[in-house]
Design an enzyme around this catalytic site. Sequence first.
Site, PDB file in Angstrom:
ATOM      1  CG  ASP A  17       0.366   0.668  -7.313  1.00 61.57           C
ATOM      2  OD1 ASP A  17      -0.050   0.518  -8.476  1.00 61.57           O
ATOM      3  OD2 ASP A  17       0.933   2.048  -6.838  1.00 61.57           O
ATOM      4  CB  ILE A  18       3.611  -5.085  -8.291  1.00 62.89           C
ATOM      5  CG1 ILE A  18       3.702  -5.284  -6.797  1.00 62.89           C
ATOM      6  CG2 ILE A  18       5.104  -5.339  -8.817  1.00 62.89           C
ATOM      7  CD1 ILE A  18       4.000  -6.909  -6.434  1.00 62.89           C
TER       8      ILE A  18
END
Length: 160
Positions: A17-18
């Site tokens: 979930d960058i």
Amino acid sequence: MLAGLEWLHAQGVCHRDIKGANLLITKDGQVKLADFGVAGRVDASAKPAAEQAGAPVGTPYWMAPEIIQMEPFTTASDIWSLGCTVLELLTGEPPYFELRPVNALYRIVHDTDPPIPETADRAEMQAERQPRESREKALSPVPETAAHSTPLHSPPLAAA
């Protein structure tokens, strides 16, 4: 951030979930990766509960194609999200942000290459950011051809 991502990947962990909202900046200007709520081990055979329920994990505009298609994730999935985050930092928006999330997910999976706005090139030239080829490699829709964090952690991308 690349040093942290390189370390994380060396431990066999993907963040998954960058995005800009998951980056923290210290008082001395260091960038830290935050929110490991959907992180997973690359070699884990069991999927997280959210995936078992049939829902991909992450945030739509930053999701790699293989995540959307519920295929196994790899460190390349994080590199895709990193490429989207670089575009977000350069232009203020990730790819496909003008679309509704479900439409963006469709385009991420079906487009050959994500759009790289001309404003990203202008911002890159003004800030002397990484070359367009580095962004394109980070946004490769094929995990096997995507860049990895170690080579990205050397100049010129690391200077960005």
